[in-house]
Design an enzyme around this catalytic site. Structure first.
Site, PDB file in Angstrom:
ATOM      1  N   LYS A   1      -6.907   3.121  -3.392  1.00  0.00           N
ATOM      2  CA  LYS A   1      -7.237   3.328  -2.199  1.00  0.00           C
ATOM      3  C   LYS A   1      -7.667   4.758  -1.559  1.00  0.00           C
ATOM      4  O   LYS A   1      -7.003   5.523  -1.914  1.00  0.00           O
ATOM      5  CB  LYS A   1      -6.487   2.163  -1.178  1.00  0.00           C
ATOM      6  CG  LYS A   1      -6.613   2.472   0.274  1.00  0.00           C
ATOM      7  CD  LYS A   1      -5.693   1.604   0.695  1.00  0.00           C
ATOM      8  CE  LYS A   1      -5.568   1.882   2.405  1.00  0.00           C
ATOM      9  NZ  LYS A   1      -4.407   1.121   3.183  1.00  0.00           N
TER      10      LYS A   1
ATOM     11  N   ASP B   1       0.856  -1.039  -0.076  1.00  0.00           N
ATOM     12  CA  ASP B   1       0.111   0.094  -0.103  1.00  0.00           C
ATOM     13  C   ASP B   1       0.930   1.393   0.133  1.00  0.00           C
ATOM     14  O   ASP B   1       1.432   1.552   0.990  1.00  0.00           O
ATOM     15  CB  ASP B   1      -0.800   0.227   1.350  1.00  0.00           C
ATOM     16  CG  ASP B   1      -1.745  -1.080   1.293  1.00  0.00           C
ATOM     17  OD1 ASP B   1      -1.877  -2.002   0.402  1.00  0.00           O
ATOM     18  OD2 ASP B   1      -2.993  -0.960   1.979  1.00  0.00           O
TER      19      ASP B   1
ATOM     20  N   LYS C   1     -10.314   0.069  -2.915  1.00  0.00           N
ATOM     21  CA  LYS C   1     -10.125  -0.293  -1.335  1.00  0.00           C
ATOM     22  C   LYS C   1     -10.712   0.783  -0.535  1.00  0.00           C
ATOM     23  O   LYS C   1     -10.094   1.909  -0.988  1.00  0.00           O
ATOM     24  CB  LYS C   1      -8.672  -0.606  -0.990  1.00  0.00           C
ATOM     25  CG  LYS C   1      -8.355  -0.787   0.617  1.00  0.00           C
ATOM     26  CD  LYS C   1      -7.503  -1.481   1.075  1.00  0.00           C
ATOM     27  CE  LYS C   1      -7.078  -1.632   2.424  1.00  0.00           C
ATOM     28  NZ  LYS C   1      -5.691  -2.043   3.066  1.00  0.00           N
TER      29      LYS C   1
END
Lengths: 317, 288
Positions: A217, A154, A253
């Site tokens: 995300k 991430d 996400k």
């Protein structure tokens, strides 16, 4: 059939800073009122009985169980990994979560604890959460996490560069990180709470997808506001349009501030209505959360036993 | 001014310090003892009960963590506001129970006195129920009472004195509660909620639901986040047995319904307070 100005091939739009800016600013604007109204309408959908059961189990399978605190210890990560494999130890039919998300230095602990379980290990990297470090440092951060066994990375984008309009710099950084990831999946955190407008969210989503992100995300969870329904809607629409155009599916996400099972189900409704039911899989949609899992388990227990569950009966983490 | 429209009140629930409508949107007619229409009251659903338990749980750390002295002061303040609403309570009791105004005044006085009496116990019950225990070893060993947690209360038919007599002993020790008001005469309970909302009781310490006991109580009895249940107002013995069985699932403390409606005017004793206490015993090493 005549097309108006022929859309540029996506390969060309990243050729120069000017071309990229022209492309991103040429994307149709987001109707803020419309997006918020659409998200609010979808949030009123009533999901009950068997559909709720399905949604709860699906949401559990989509959770990236996360601990990103300065006070994290190997013991806490191991406990979290145990919970990830058997979220409800009293019920073997309860599915495991999708992944465990930790800081890079705790990846070896998580990898060891999750060996053979099929649960993926995700690591935040690139000077999370601010992203304020030289590129070399960020890439070293990513390589270290991948070498330690992280299967998902991430990363955070450089919001300063993005907001200043240096899109190509952001793009090239994502490309470099993607390369450093090797086989690991790359999730690109846009930190939508700092992007100010839905138009920026849409542009950042496209930018990340063009640069090769496997997931986009919403947030780090360290900035408020974090994930919201309209932001998720905008990102999902971008991901859907990107798939229509390129055939490649980029997942979404949502992370930060999602604590109630009811909220999670609202996101699932938006996913289903925006991208279709083939998007309802942990490969295409994830929740970054820690306390959400307990609420999902409580609601799940309610659907199984018929009585309201109490938080005392689930682990604190 | 004789053509002025009367203000018809539709009563709501009292959850977490606010007055929400029932999640179900339902209401039911409340009638006086002689059958006149009095008002509409909210008909609570299981989800209102769920929300009320969440509110009570949220209020518990603050309320149980407050000093006993502070809780006492807050409850005295409630008694003051109760007293200020005297005329309204009297009128409601005349309607609900068919009492004469004189009789109703006596009941309201008794209810205020009962509240004050319980308020006084807040910083005294420890001395009565706590103890220091002689043990064979180098320890200072003592026991202190602590609140049980979230208590569900099915209030008795007596709409004010009975209600006060079951709510005050629960909260004075630091518990928070969800009260199912008398099904037939819920209006004094809502007025009491208005009293609590305008005194210094933190939101969520007392939550008042109006509606059908048979509909709401089973959800409270089986709720895993409720620590105790007071079945005083459950008239139907079969239902009471079912509720006790459901309450056993997470070992709730249970106060069973009395055989007959108790005499609420009698000296209440300590039983209703001690029923919702846990005794914590501490072994503290002392020097040789």
């Amino acid at each position: 059939m005549t097309t108006t100005t022929s859309a540029p091939s996506l390969a060309d739009v990243t050729a120069s800073d000017a071309a990229l800016r022209r492309f991103l600013h040429g994307l149709p604007g987001v109707d803020q009122v419309g997006a918020e109204a659409r998200a609010a309408t979808l949030a009123t959908r009533s999901i009950k009985t068997t559909a709720k059961r399905f949604a709860l189990d699906l949401a559990i399978r989509m959770v990236d169980l996360t601990t990103l605190e300065g006070q994290d210890t190997p013991g806490k990560v191991r406990a979290l990994c145990a919970k990830a494999q058997r979220p409800d130890p009293t019920d073997p039919s309860c599915p495991p979560v999708a992944a465990v998300c930790v800081y890079g230095d705790l990846v070896p602990v998580a990898v060891e604890a999750l060996r053979g379980s099929g649960i993926r290990v995700a690591a935040v990297a690139t000077a999370f959460p601010s992203g304020r470090a030289p590129l070399e440092v960020k890439l070293a951060d990513v390589r270290a996490a991948v070498e330690a066994g992280a299967e998902e990375i991430d990363m955070v984008i450089d919001r300063g560069a993005f907001l200043a309009g240096r899109y190509l710099a952001v793009h090239d950084e994502i490309v470099a990180v993607k390369e450093a990831c090797g086989d690991a999946h790359l999730k690109v955190i846009l930190e939508t709470g700092e992007l100010a407008t839905y138009d920026n969210v849409k542009r950042a989503s496209w930018l990340a997808m063009l640069a090769g992100a496997d997931f986009v995300k919403t947030s780090t969870g360290k900035v408020s506001p974090a994930a919201t329904l309209p932001v998720a809607l905008v990102m999902l629409e971008a991901a859907r349009d990107f798939r229509d155009r390129t055939g490649r599916r980029v997942g979404v996400k949502v992370a930060g501030g999602i604590r109630a099972a009811k909220d999670a189900i609202r996101y699932l409704v938006i996913v289903n209505e925006t991208c279709g039911d083939d998007w309802l899989t942990p490969d295409a949609f994830r929740f970054g959360a820690s306390s959400l899992l307990n609420d999902l388990l409580m609601q799940r227990e309610k659907t199984v036993t018929g009585r309201y569950a109490g938080p005392d009966h689930f682990t604190l983490d | 001014m004789s053509d002025r429209l009367s203000v018809r009140k539709t009563y709501k629930l009292f959850v977490g310090g606010a007055f929400p409508r029932s999640e179900s949107g339902r209401s039911y007619e409340v009638r006086s003892a002689d059958g006149r229409f009095l008002a509409n009251a909210a008909l609570a659903s299981r989800k209102d009960a769920r929300d009320a338990v969440v509110a009570a749980r949220k209020a518990f750390p603050g309320w149980s963590g407050a000093t006993a002295y502070n809780r006492g002061q807050v409850l005295y303040r409630v008694a003051e506001v109760l007293e200020g609403r005297r005329a309204q309570f009297v009128a409601e009791l005349v309607d609900a129970e068919g009492l004469t105004p004189r009789e109703a005044e006596r009941v309201v006085d008794a209810a205020v006195d009962r509240w004050v009496w319980y308020a006084g116990w807040s910083d005294k019950l420890h001395q009565v129920r706590g103890s220091s225990n002689p043990v064979a070893g180098p320890y200072f060993d003592f026991s202190v009472p602590e609140p049980t947690g979230v208590v569900a209360v099915v209030a008795p038919a007596s709409p004010l004195l009975g209600l006060v007599s079951v709510v005050a002993p629960v909260i004075v020790t630091g518990n928070t509660c969800v009260v199912v008001a008398s099904e037939r005469a819920p209006l004094p309970a809502i007025t009491l909620a208005e009293v609590l909302a305008t005194s210094d009781v933190p939101g969520g310490v007392v939550n008042v639901l109006t509606g059908r006991v048979a509909e709401i109580a089973p959800w409270l009895a089986s709720h895993m986040d409720v620590n105790a249940i007071d079945l005083t107002g459950v008239g139907d013995p079969e239902l009471a047995t079912e509720l006790e069985a459901a309450a056993a699932e997470n070992l709730k403390r249970v106060v069973r319904p009395p055989e007959d409606e108790p005499d609420w005017a009698a000296d209440p004793g300590l039983d209703r307070m001690t029923a919702f206490l846990e005794i914590k015993t501490v072994w503290h090493p002392v020097g040789t």
